[in-house]
Design a protein around this motif. Structure first.
Motif, short mmCIF file in Angstrom:
data_model
loop_
_atom_site.label_atom_id
_atom_site.label_comp_id
_atom_site.label_asym_id
_atom_site.label_seq_id
_atom_site.Cartn_x
_atom_site.Cartn_y
_atom_site.Cartn_z
N ALA A 109 0.83 -1.21 0.00
CA ALA A 109 0.00 0.00 0.00
C ALA A 109 0.86 1.26 0.00
CB ALA A 109 -0.95 0.00 1.20
N ALA A 110 1.94 1.25 0.77
CA ALA A 110 2.83 2.42 0.84
C ALA A 110 3.58 2.61 -0.48
CB ALA A 110 3.80 2.28 2.00
N VAL A 111 4.04 1.52 -1.07
CA VAL A 111 4.75 1.60 -2.35
C VAL A 111 3.79 2.13 -3.43
CG1 VAL A 111 5.96 0.30 -4.14
CG2 VAL A 111 6.35 -0.25 -1.72
N TYR A 112 2.58 1.61 -3.46
CA TYR A 112 1.60 2.08 -4.43
C TYR A 112 1.33 3.58 -4.28
CZ TYR A 112 -2.65 2.66 -7.10
OH TYR A 112 -3.58 3.11 -8.00
N ARG A 113 1.14 4.02 -3.05
CA ARG A 113 0.89 5.45 -2.81
C ARG A 113 2.00 6.30 -3.40
NH1 ARG A 113 -0.82 4.18 1.98
NH2 ARG A 113 1.17 4.53 2.99
N SER A 114 3.25 5.87 -3.22
CA SER A 114 4.38 6.63 -3.76
C SER A 114 4.40 6.65 -5.28
CB SER A 114 5.70 6.05 -3.24
OG SER A 114 5.80 6.25 -1.85
N LEU A 115 4.03 5.54 -5.90
CA LEU A 115 4.01 5.46 -7.36
C LEU A 115 2.86 6.23 -7.98
CD1 LEU A 115 4.68 1.65 -7.92
CD2 LEU A 115 6.24 3.53 -8.49
N ALA A 116 1.68 6.13 -7.36
CA ALA A 116 0.46 6.58 -8.02
C ALA A 116 -0.16 7.85 -7.45
CB ALA A 116 -0.58 5.46 -7.95
N GLU A 117 0.10 8.16 -6.19
CA GLU A 117 -0.61 9.26 -5.56
C GLU A 117 0.28 10.42 -5.13
OE1 GLU A 117 -2.76 7.32 -2.41
OE2 GLU A 117 -3.79 5.98 -3.83
N GLU A 118 1.47 10.13 -4.68
CA GLU A 118 2.36 11.18 -4.17
C GLU A 118 3.38 11.57 -5.23
OE1 GLU A 118 3.79 9.15 -0.68
OE2 GLU A 118 1.91 9.49 0.41
N LEU A 119 2.86 11.95 -6.40
CA LEU A 119 3.72 12.22 -7.56
C LEU A 119 4.72 13.33 -7.32
CD1 LEU A 119 1.25 11.87 -10.56
CD2 LEU A 119 2.79 10.16 -9.58
N ALA A 120 4.34 14.35 -6.58
CA ALA A 120 5.25 15.48 -6.36
C ALA A 120 6.52 15.05 -5.64
CB ALA A 120 4.54 16.58 -5.57
N ASP A 121 6.45 13.95 -4.88
CA ASP A 121 7.61 13.46 -4.14
C ASP A 121 8.51 12.55 -4.97
OD1 ASP A 121 6.74 14.83 -1.91
OD2 ASP A 121 5.66 13.09 -1.09
N MET A 122 8.06 12.13 -6.14
CA MET A 122 8.83 11.16 -6.94
C MET A 122 10.28 11.58 -7.19
SD MET A 122 7.87 9.30 -10.52
CE MET A 122 6.54 8.33 -9.83
N PRO A 123 10.57 12.84 -7.49
CA PRO A 123 11.97 13.21 -7.73
C PRO A 123 12.87 13.01 -6.50
CG PRO A 123 10.52 14.87 -8.66
CD PRO A 123 9.66 13.95 -7.83
N THR A 124 12.31 12.92 -5.31
CA THR A 124 13.14 12.72 -4.11
C THR A 124 13.66 11.31 -4.01
OG1 THR A 124 11.30 12.14 -2.63
CG2 THR A 124 11.83 14.49 -2.85
N TRP A 125 13.01 10.36 -4.65
CA TRP A 125 13.50 8.98 -4.58
C TRP A 125 13.87 8.39 -5.94
CZ3 TRP A 125 10.34 5.48 -7.08
CH2 TRP A 125 9.00 5.81 -7.22
N PHE A 126 13.35 8.94 -7.05
CA PHE A 126 13.70 8.45 -8.38
C PHE A 126 14.47 9.56 -9.07
CE2 PHE A 126 11.84 5.10 -11.43
CZ PHE A 126 13.00 5.07 -12.19
N SER A 127 15.79 9.49 -9.00
CA SER A 127 16.63 10.62 -9.42
C SER A 127 16.52 10.94 -10.91
CB SER A 127 18.09 10.36 -9.05
OG SER A 127 18.58 9.23 -9.73
#
Length: 160
Positions: free
Chosen positions: A31-49
Motif C-alpha cells: 500500500a505504501a509503495v503504491y501510494r508513492s508510485l500513483a498518488e504522491e507524484l510530487a515526491d517522486m523526484p526525491t527517490w527516483f533521481s
C-alpha cells in the motif's frame, strides 16, 4: 517537439518488441509503495533521481512527467489497483524514435514487504529498439537505486 505515440493497451507489456523487466524487494508494504508510485507524484523526484517532476492531470486519469535531461511524457493511466498494480501508457513524448511505450508496475506481497516488478515496454524503429536494449544496464541501475531510495524513505528504521 512532442509527438503522439501509437496508443497501446495493457497487453503491450507482454508483447512489445522491447521489454525491460526489473524486480526489487522492498521492506515497505504494498500500500505504501503504491501510494508513492500513483498518488504522491510530487515526491517522486526525491527517490527516483531520473525524474525531474511528475504532475497528475485530468483529475488523476493522466500525468505529465519530465525526466532530467529534458525528456517529457504525457501519460494515460491504464491500471490503478491500489497495492497491486499501476500502469500507464505514454501518449506523447519528445523522446526521439519511440513509436509506442507503456510502463507497468506490479506489486506483490513478499513477507512483510513488497516485491516490485517494473516492465518498460517499447516499440520503435530498429535503431530505437537497439538503443533501449543497450540502455538496459543503466535503466536497471536507475531502477535499483530508485527502489533503494524509496524503501529508505518508506521504512525509516532501515536507514543507515
Amino acid at each position: 517537439m512532442p509527438r503522439r505515440l501509437r496508443l497501446v493497451e495493457l497487453d503491450f507489456a507482454s508483447s512489445a518488441p522491447v521489454r525491460l523487466v526489473f524486480t526489487a524487494d522492498l521492506a515497505a508494504p504494498p500500500a505504501a509503495v503504491y501510494r508513492s508510485l500513483a498518488e504522491e507524484l510530487a515526491d517522486m523526484p526525491t527517490w527516483f533521481s531520473a525524474v525531474a517532476s511528475a504532475t497528475p492531470t485530468d483529475g488523476g486519469a493522466s500525468r505529465t512527467v519530465r525526466l532530467r535531461g529534458g525528456v517529457r511524457f504525457q501519460e494515460t493511466i491504464m491500471a490503478a489497483e491500489p497495492g497491486a498494480r499501476y500502469a500507464y501508457r505514454i501518449d506523447e513524448t519528445n523522446a526521439p524514435g519511440v513509436r509506442a511505450m507503456l510502463e507497468d508496475w506490479v506489486l506483490s506481497p513478499a513477507g512483510q514487504g513488497t516485491q516490485v516488478r517494473w516492465t518498460m515496454a517499447v516499440d520503435g524503429p530498429a535503431a530505437c529498439r537497439l538503443a533501449f536494449r543497450l540502455a538496459r544496464p543503466g535503466v536497471g541501475k536507475s531502477f535499483k537505486d530508485a527502489m533503494r531510495n524509496l524503501d529508505r524513505r518508506l521504512t525509516p528504521a532501515r536507514r543507515p
